[in-house]
Motif scaffolding. Structure first.
Motif, PDB file in Angstrom:
ATOM      1  N   GLY A 252     -10.464  34.169 -20.016  1.00 44.03           N
ATOM      2  CA  GLY A 252     -11.568  33.379 -20.553  1.00 44.03           C
ATOM      3  C   GLY A 252     -12.347  32.663 -19.474  1.00 44.03           C
ATOM      4  N   VAL A 253     -13.397  33.308 -19.002  1.00 39.21           N
ATOM      5  CA  VAL A 253     -14.210  32.735 -17.927  1.00 39.21           C
ATOM      6  C   VAL A 253     -14.975  31.524 -18.440  1.00 39.21           C
ATOM      7  CG1 VAL A 253     -16.148  33.174 -16.374  1.00 39.21           C
ATOM      8  CG2 VAL A 253     -14.437  34.956 -16.770  1.00 39.21           C
ATOM      9  N   ARG A 254     -14.998  30.474 -17.633  1.00 35.14           N
ATOM     10  CA  ARG A 254     -15.805  29.284 -17.919  1.00 35.14           C
ATOM     11  C   ARG A 254     -16.959  29.236 -16.939  1.00 35.14           C
ATOM     12  NH1 ARG A 254     -11.462  24.351 -18.900  1.00 35.14           N
ATOM     13  NH2 ARG A 254     -10.924  24.888 -21.055  1.00 35.14           N
ATOM     14  N   SER A 255     -18.158  29.251 -17.458  1.00 38.94           N
ATOM     15  CA  SER A 255     -19.336  29.276 -16.605  1.00 38.94           C
ATOM     16  C   SER A 255     -19.350  28.088 -15.653  1.00 38.94           C
ATOM     17  CB  SER A 255     -20.602  29.258 -17.477  1.00 38.94           C
ATOM     18  OG  SER A 255     -21.756  29.261 -16.674  1.00 38.94           O
ATOM     19  N   GLY A 256     -19.552  28.376 -14.365  1.00 40.03           N
ATOM     20  CA  GLY A 256     -19.654  27.328 -13.358  1.00 40.03           C
ATOM     21  C   GLY A 256     -18.347  26.689 -12.970  1.00 40.03           C
ATOM     22  N   SER A 257     -17.209  27.288 -13.350  1.00 41.95           N
ATOM     23  CA  SER A 257     -15.907  26.701 -13.046  1.00 41.95           C
ATOM     24  C   SER A 257     -14.966  27.767 -12.520  1.00 41.95           C
ATOM     25  CB  SER A 257     -15.305  26.061 -14.314  1.00 41.95           C
ATOM     26  OG  SER A 257     -13.979  25.610 -14.064  1.00 41.95           O
ATOM     27  N   VAL A 258     -14.040  27.364 -11.628  1.00 39.56           N
ATOM     28  CA  VAL A 258     -13.010  28.288 -11.147  1.00 39.56           C
ATOM     29  C   VAL A 258     -11.812  28.290 -12.094  1.00 39.56           C
ATOM     30  CG1 VAL A 258     -13.691  28.028  -8.743  1.00 39.56           C
ATOM     31  CG2 VAL A 258     -11.943  26.497  -9.696  1.00 39.56           C
ATOM     32  N   ARG A 259     -11.827  27.433 -13.095  1.00 42.31           N
ATOM     33  CA  ARG A 259     -10.751  27.372 -14.082  1.00 42.31           C
ATOM     34  C   ARG A 259     -11.064  28.309 -15.247  1.00 42.31           C
ATOM     35  NH1 ARG A 259      -7.378  23.028 -13.224  1.00 42.31           N
ATOM     36  NH2 ARG A 259      -8.133  21.475 -11.734  1.00 42.31           N
ATOM     37  N   PHE A 260      -9.991  28.728 -15.916  1.00 40.61           N
ATOM     38  CA  PHE A 260     -10.135  29.601 -17.064  1.00 40.61           C
ATOM     39  C   PHE A 260      -9.785  28.851 -18.348  1.00 40.61           C
ATOM     40  CE2 PHE A 260      -9.372  32.674 -13.612  1.00 40.61           C
ATOM     41  CZ  PHE A 260     -10.438  33.552 -13.837  1.00 40.61           C
ATOM     42  N   ARG A 261     -10.144  29.453 -19.459  1.00 42.10           N
ATOM     43  CA  ARG A 261      -9.840  28.861 -20.753  1.00 42.10           C
ATOM     44  C   ARG A 261      -8.336  28.765 -20.971  1.00 42.10           C
ATOM     45  NH1 ARG A 261     -10.870  31.920 -26.522  1.00 42.10           N
ATOM     46  NH2 ARG A 261      -9.829  30.365 -27.853  1.00 42.10           N
ATOM     47  N   TYR A 262      -7.614  29.818 -20.569  1.00 40.11           N
ATOM     48  CA  TYR A 262      -6.159  29.829 -20.754  1.00 40.11           C
ATOM     49  C   TYR A 262      -5.471  29.408 -19.466  1.00 40.11           C
ATOM     50  CZ  TYR A 262      -6.965  32.297 -25.144  1.00 40.11           C
ATOM     51  OH  TYR A 262      -7.378  32.631 -26.411  1.00 40.11           O
ATOM     52  N   ASP A 263      -4.505  28.495 -19.587  1.00 36.95           N
ATOM     53  CA  ASP A 263      -3.750  28.017 -18.442  1.00 36.95           C
ATOM     54  C   ASP A 263      -2.397  27.514 -18.926  1.00 36.95           C
ATOM     55  OD1 ASP A 263      -4.313  25.581 -19.684  1.00 36.95           O
ATOM     56  OD2 ASP A 263      -5.852  25.007 -18.232  1.00 36.95           O
ATOM     57  N   ARG A 264      -1.736  26.708 -18.130  1.00 40.00           N
ATOM     58  CA  ARG A 264      -0.403  26.210 -18.494  1.00 40.00           C
ATOM     59  C   ARG A 264      -0.438  25.408 -19.799  1.00 40.00           C
ATOM     60  NH1 ARG A 264       3.812  27.667 -15.431  1.00 40.00           N
ATOM     61  NH2 ARG A 264       3.289  26.477 -13.557  1.00 40.00           N
ATOM     62  N   ASN A 265      -1.470  24.609 -19.985  1.00 46.80           N
ATOM     63  CA  ASN A 265      -1.563  23.765 -21.178  1.00 46.80           C
ATOM     64  C   ASN A 265      -2.094  24.507 -22.393  1.00 46.80           C
ATOM     65  OD1 ASN A 265      -0.660  21.460 -19.739  1.00 46.80           O
ATOM     66  ND2 ASN A 265      -2.733  21.179 -18.917  1.00 46.80           N
ATOM     67  N   ASN A 266      -2.730  25.629 -22.174  1.00 46.33           N
ATOM     68  CA  ASN A 266      -3.259  26.455 -23.267  1.00 46.33           C
ATOM     69  C   ASN A 266      -2.899  27.909 -22.979  1.00 46.33           C
ATOM     70  OD1 ASN A 266      -4.724  27.268 -25.567  1.00 46.33           O
ATOM     71  ND2 ASN A 266      -6.579  27.567 -24.333  1.00 46.33           N
ATOM     72  N   PRO A 267      -1.626  28.276 -23.154  1.00 45.67           N
ATOM     73  CA  PRO A 267      -1.177  29.605 -22.751  1.00 45.67           C
ATOM     74  C   PRO A 267      -1.748  30.716 -23.629  1.00 45.67           C
ATOM     75  CG  PRO A 267       0.579  28.425 -23.861  1.00 45.67           C
ATOM     76  CD  PRO A 267      -0.528  27.446 -23.668  1.00 45.67           C
ATOM     77  N   LEU A 268      -1.755  31.907 -23.070  1.00 46.56           N
ATOM     78  CA  LEU A 268      -2.223  33.084 -23.806  1.00 46.56           C
ATOM     79  C   LEU A 268      -1.333  33.342 -25.020  1.00 46.56           C
ATOM     80  CD1 LEU A 268      -2.787  35.373 -20.714  1.00 46.56           C
ATOM     81  CD2 LEU A 268      -4.593  34.781 -22.347  1.00 46.56           C
TER      82      LEU A 268
END
Length: 621
Positions: A252-268
């Motif tokens: 889940g690409v976030r425009s203008g950010s190196v972070r993604f929608r899914y991560d440790r706090n919001n796992p796939l």
């Protein structure tokens, strides 16, 4: 600066261009005081990171010339101990666990903090997943499934596909590596069937992914063609997923950010992730993918550890695979019990000291290498040449080429740009075949039959020069009329993903006059479903002319015949991994143009990327 295995010096002075130089200047200013050694080290680690390294290995660089700094004064790196001691006293340099711009570990590896954090996080996550084996595996059902999906044959050799399938079901993390034609994708489709059967009616949420859109599309096509022919029930076959996507789209690409929608706090929301072409995944992306996995999810990596590494920093698949000494005794016995195959054919350890059947890192049981090539057998010149290249035996590889005894391997000495220009008339004739056909389908098939690859983008033997000269020769024969950037017959390569158009980096298209659009130019692409789609040129994302392309751009693709053009002198990109990747893009025939001494020297050089990931994974006990 002359890096190990490089033939050219690289300057790390303040005049170095690019983002790495700007970052270096910023970090030097933040240090708050003038320290020439600190400034040199900052520029060094920033530059090396931009070249694909994860860190600067001070132990390897100590005492070496480091190029020119400031007023073109030659600089020799200090002794290792003195260098480390001075840096530990410098502001902005911390130890592992500190929050500082630079991290210097106990082995003398100097990192930018971000890359140290990626490496540490990935190593910790993988080691945790390796030690946490799945429970509740139905062994009788697994044995029956293995017998059905991997039928036993009268062959003394171990069936590595069957062994890999058993290991993938028994482990929460598994790497299946092997060269082209060894059956990695075929094996993983059958693994999916086994895991669906193990779920016993419960939903199994699977994500199929790859680093590029083209690799994802090829994976999806392979599953579509194979799934219907598996010896499984319609219910099991229907539960095997058929859609693959890029890792960026999955996260889940976030425009203008190196972070993604899914991560440790919001796992796939997945039970299993399969990553194809894993050799192309860089450290940052792999770390973010593993971070986004639920703790109990499985992860399977597929790839060829001998291919070129990612364009970005890291050689993650190679570091994970390491120099595997084979399975531990306990896991070997378990595989014999479950798969009915003895994986005892692994070679003895070469570089790991003190590793025996009862000792060694846990990751050794997560790596399975498929060894039998169903494409390049004993009578394949491509297969033999690829083995010489992988073994670093440039002399034997060149001798094989010069003997000319294999029909599928052709060698033509190339000494100068003038020689290259004279030979491109024949290349233009072979490429021009696709222009004589009647349909876009046939034109795209023609492009797939013959591809021209180069090690470089620029220079007299690079892609830019090749594309220009081939275009000129096609125009001289009246086969194309390049009066503007877009013309009938122009092949082009997509170089950026566009999810709205479903076009991805690496997609190959052909520009043709379209009768359905009153003769207007349209660019035609294959669809994953096997059809053809057309788009106006103005709608396309970033792209480039593709009579020839770089070896890097060719990863994840194949052609019946490949022409690999090598430069007439060594450069940093000329390594065995580059040559191996170019050779193995060919399904049936490869032709290599180059200078013998350059080919031989390049094969002896390995792609060296400094990191601590291998030590973190293979040093664990």
């Amino acid at each position: 600066m002359r890096m190990p295995g490089q033939t050219q010096e690289t300057s790390y002075g303040d005049d170095t261009g690019g983002l790495d130089a700007h970052l270096a200047r910023l970090l030097v200013r933040l240090a708050g005081r003038e320290n020439p050694l600190h400034a040199l080290s900052v520029r060094l680690v920033c530059r090396l990171t931009s070249l694909g390294h994860i860190c600067a290995n001070l132990a390897e660089l100590a005492g070496r010339p480091l190029g020119e700094v400031g007023e073109n004064e030659p600089v020799i790196a200090p002794p290792f101990a003195d260098w480390c001691e001075a840096l530990r006293k410098s502001p902005g340099v911390g130890r592992p666990g500190d929050y500082a711009p630079l991290i210097l570990d106990e082995a003398g590896r100097l990192y930018l903090y971000r890359y140290w954090a990626y490496e540490r996080q990935l190593a910790e996550d993988l080691l945790h997943r390796i030690s946490d084996e799945p429970s509740g595996v139905d062994l009788p059902r697994l044995r029956e499934g293995l017998d059905r999906l991997f039928p036993r044959v009268e062959d003394a050799r171990a069936d590595w596909q069957r062994i890999a399938a058993a290991a993938a079901v028994l482990k929460r993390f598994c790497v299946i590596c092997g060269g082209p034609g060894t059956g990695k994708t075929t094996t993983v489709i059958r693994i999916l069937a086994l895991l669906v059967e193990q779920a016993a009616g419960r939903p199994l949420h699977v994500a199929l992914t790859a680093p590029t859109g083209k690799a994802a599309a090829r994976m999806q096509e392979a599953i579509r063609l194979t799934r219907a022919h598996l010896p499984v029930s319609p219910t099991i076959g229907g539960a095997i997923p058929g859609e693959a996507m890029t890792i960026h789209r999955l996260l889940g690409v976030r425009s203008g950010s190196v972070r993604f929608r899914y991560d440790r706090n919001n796992p796939l929301p997945v039970d299993l992730v399969v990553v194809d072409e894993a050799s192309m995944v860089d450290l940052a992306l792999m770390a973010k993918l593993v971070l986004a996995l639920p703790p109990r999810a499985r992860l399977i990596l597929l790839g060829d550890k001998d291919q070129l590494a990612s364009v970005e920093a890291g050689a993650v698949l190679g570091d994970i695979c390491g120099d595997s000494p084979g399975f531990s005794r306990a896991f070997r016995e378990r595989l014999i019990e479950v798969a009915g195959q003895d994986p005892g054919g692994y070679p003895p350890p070469k570089t790991l000291q003190g590793v025996g059947p009862e000792t060694g890192p846990p990751i050794r049981d997560a790596i399975v290498e498929l060894r039998r090539s169903y494409r390049f057998g004993e009578q394949s010149g491509i297969g033999r040449l690829a083995r010489h290249v992988n073994q670093g035996d440039g002399r034997e590889g060149l001798a094989l080429l010069e003997r000319g005894e294999w029909e599928d391997v052709i060698w033509r000495p190339l000494e100068s740009p003038r020689d290259l220009a004279a030979r491109l008339a024949d290349v233009a004739d072979r490429l021009g075949v696709y222009l004589a056909v009647d349909t876009p389908e046939a034109a795209l098939a023609g492009l797939d039959r013959f591809r021209v690859l180069s090690a470089h983008r620029a220079g007299p033997f690079g892609v830019e020069a090749l594309n220009q000269r081939i275009e000129e020769r096609l125009e001289a024969r009246g086969l194309i009329r390049p009066r503007s950037p877009w013309y009938h017959g122009r092949p082009m390569l997509i170089t950026a993903n566009d999810y709205s158009l479903r076009l991805f980096n690496g997609d190959l298209g052909i520009t043709l006059s379209d009768p359905a659009s009153e003769g207007r130019l349209r660019v035609f692409f294959r669809t994953v479903e096997g059809g053809i789609r057309r788009l106006p040129p103005a709608r396309l994302p970033e792209h480039e002319t593709a009579y020839a392309s770089t070896v890097h751009k060719s990863q994840g693709s194949e052609a019946e015949t490949v022409l690999l053009v090598l430069p007439n002198e060594l450069s940093p990109v000329m390594t065995r991994e580059m040559i191996y990747t170019g050779i193995t893009r060919a399904r049936s025939r490869v032709e290599i143009w180059g200078a013998g001494p350059v080919f031989e020297a390049a094969v002896t050089r390995r792609l060296q990327r400094s990191s601590g990931l291998r030590d973190a994974l293979w040093g664990a006990r």
